[in-house]
Design an enzyme around this catalytic site. Structure first.
Site, PDB file in Angstrom:
ATOM      1  N   ASN A  13       0.879  -1.172   0.000  1.00 41.95           N
ATOM      2  CA  ASN A  13       0.000   0.000   0.000  1.00 41.95           C
ATOM      3  C   ASN A  13       0.914   1.219   0.000  1.00 41.95           C
ATOM      4  OD1 ASN A  13      -1.788   2.057   0.512  1.00 41.95           O
ATOM      5  ND2 ASN A  13      -2.232   1.458   2.631  1.00 41.95           N
ATOM      6  N   LYS A  15       0.194   4.294  -0.351  1.00 39.47           N
ATOM      7  CA  LYS A  15      -0.391   5.527   0.195  1.00 39.47           C
ATOM      8  C   LYS A  15      -0.089   6.694  -0.750  1.00 39.47           C
ATOM      9  CE  LYS A  15       0.006   3.411   4.676  1.00 39.47           C
ATOM     10  NZ  LYS A  15       0.022   3.562   6.128  1.00 39.47           N
ATOM     11  N   HIS A  99      -9.511   1.836   4.536  1.00 46.54           N
ATOM     12  CA  HIS A  99      -8.255   1.956   5.287  1.00 46.54           C
ATOM     13  C   HIS A  99      -8.468   2.943   6.445  1.00 46.54           C
ATOM     14  CE1 HIS A  99      -4.145   2.963   6.295  1.00 46.54           C
ATOM     15  NE2 HIS A  99      -3.807   1.832   5.728  1.00 46.54           N
ATOM     16  N   GLU A 101      -6.780   5.269   7.530  1.00 45.83           N
ATOM     17  CA  GLU A 101      -6.496   6.677   7.204  1.00 45.83           C
ATOM     18  C   GLU A 101      -7.682   7.317   6.487  1.00 45.83           C
ATOM     19  OE1 GLU A 101      -2.783   5.870   5.240  1.00 45.83           O
ATOM     20  OE2 GLU A 101      -1.957   5.257   7.178  1.00 45.83           O
ATOM     21  N   GLU A 171      -5.813  -4.490  10.406  1.00 41.85           N
ATOM     22  CA  GLU A 171      -4.768  -3.500  10.646  1.00 41.85           C
ATOM     23  C   GLU A 171      -5.043  -2.734  11.936  1.00 41.85           C
ATOM     24  OE1 GLU A 171      -2.665  -2.474   6.705  1.00 41.85           O
ATOM     25  OE2 GLU A 171      -4.278  -1.046   7.026  1.00 41.85           O
ATOM     26  N   GLY A 177       2.343   2.383  10.696  1.00 48.42           N
ATOM     27  CA  GLY A 177       3.354   3.424  10.542  1.00 48.42           C
ATOM     28  C   GLY A 177       4.052   3.805  11.829  1.00 48.42           C
ATOM     29  N   SER A 217       3.078  -2.061  10.274  1.00 51.31           N
ATOM     30  CA  SER A 217       4.525  -2.199  10.502  1.00 51.31           C
ATOM     31  C   SER A 217       5.043  -3.609  10.209  1.00 51.31           C
ATOM     32  CB  SER A 217       4.901  -1.765  11.925  1.00 51.31           C
ATOM     33  OG  SER A 217       4.529  -0.409  12.132  1.00 51.31           O
TER      34      SER A 217
HETATM   35  P1  PGA Z   1       2.677   0.310   7.594  1.00 45.54           P
HETATM   36  O1  PGA Z   1       1.259   0.587   6.876  1.00 45.54           O
HETATM   37  O2  PGA Z   1       3.175  -1.002   7.049  1.00 45.54           O
HETATM   38  O3  PGA Z   1       3.554   1.463   7.158  1.00 45.54           O
HETATM   39  O4  PGA Z   1       2.437   0.282   9.045  1.00 45.54           O
HETATM   40  C1  PGA Z   1       0.344  -0.447   6.685  1.00 45.54           C
HETATM   41  C2  PGA Z   1      -0.932   0.112   6.103  1.00 45.54           C
HETATM   42  O5  PGA Z   1      -1.343   1.215   6.503  1.00 45.54           O
HETATM   43  O6  PGA Z   1      -1.575  -0.525   5.256  1.00 45.54           O
END
Ligand code: PGA
Length: 257
Positions: A13, A15, A99, A101, A171, A177, A217
């Protein structure tokens, strides 16, 4: 992982990262180090504007291209939005939906997530449906209640044969992140709980055929342990998917015969 019943899927992903030029460069670097035989499916989800470049650049690599969002209406006066048919027509195979976000910064609710899931399935693509709890919710002990609600809402009105086409990504928001990963046991516990919810709704055969990823992560150090869990069928990877070498290390961890 349990490849007997379902696919293992490693999905990046991106982003809001990388230009079209950087997309091409990433693909060129990846091509050199990507294993030829793959026991897992590989998906790269990129910003809308990079989709044509990604489709060109990843051609011949057996890497599917995904989008990070979609609007649920078929067409019309929705300035700035992109429909499922538009994505499908380009050659997009997967679409990330809900997601955290998007839920947090763009006001996406469970109702909107459900409409988007329906639109993506209707267009013949695979939704990657994201669910997950905040740290406060985990500490209050309501993780599984919340995730059950998110799953039930996302799948409302979706028939069993279409649920098989859905990918679920667990998630935990506190792990995205942040460098904090859920332990393999925590990840498996929730992924197993999600499968149980699907079993209650659709029966055992559908439940065992659905790919349930972990995201938050995931990196080359922890991927193997997470993917060794019986109900963790892959990963949705943010930060580590932006670097070809790290992404390949995670693919290799999923690529055990
Ligand atoms: P990350 O993001 O691996 O940077 O924690 C995962 C995601 O938001 O899909």
């Amino acid at each position: 992982m349990n490849r007997r019943y379902r696919k293992t899927i490693i999905a990046g992903n991106w982003k809001m990262n990388k230009t079209a030029t950087e997309t091409k460069k990433f693909a060129e670097e990846l091509k050199v180090i990507l294993p030829k035989a793959k026991w897992c499916d590989v998906v790269v989800c990129v910003p809308f504007v990079n989709i044509p470049a990604a489709l060109r650049a990843f051609k011949d690599m057996r890497v599917a291209i995904g989008a990070e969002n979609v609007f649920y209406e078929k067409s019309g006066a929705y300035t700035g939005e992109v429909s499922a048919d538009m994505l499908k027509d380009l050659g997009v195979k997967y679409v990330i939906i809900g997601h955290s976000e998007r839920r947090q910064y763009f006001g996406e609710t469970d109702v909107i997530v459900n409409k988007k899931v329906q639109a993506v399935l209707e267009a013949g693509m695979h939704p990657i449906i994201c669910v997950g709890e905040s740290l406060e919710q985990r500490e209050m002990g309501v993780t599984m209640d919340l995730i059950t609600l998110q799953i039930k809402s996302a799948l409302a009105g979706i028939p069993a044969e279409k649920v098989r086409k859905c990918v679920i990504a667990y998630e935990p928001i506190w792990a995205i992140g942040t460098g904090k990963t859920a332990t393999a046991e925590q990840a498996n516990e929730v992924c197993n709980g999600i499968r149980t919810t699907i079993r209650h709704l659709y029966g055992a055969r559908v439940a065992r055929s659905v790919t349930i990823q972990y995201g938050g992560s995931m990196n080359p150090k922890n991927a193997e342990e997470l993917l060794a869990q019986p109900d963790v069928d892959g990963g949705l990877i943010g930060g580590a998917a932006l670097k070809p070498d790290q992404f390949v290390e995670i693919i290799n961890a999923a690529n055990q015969e």
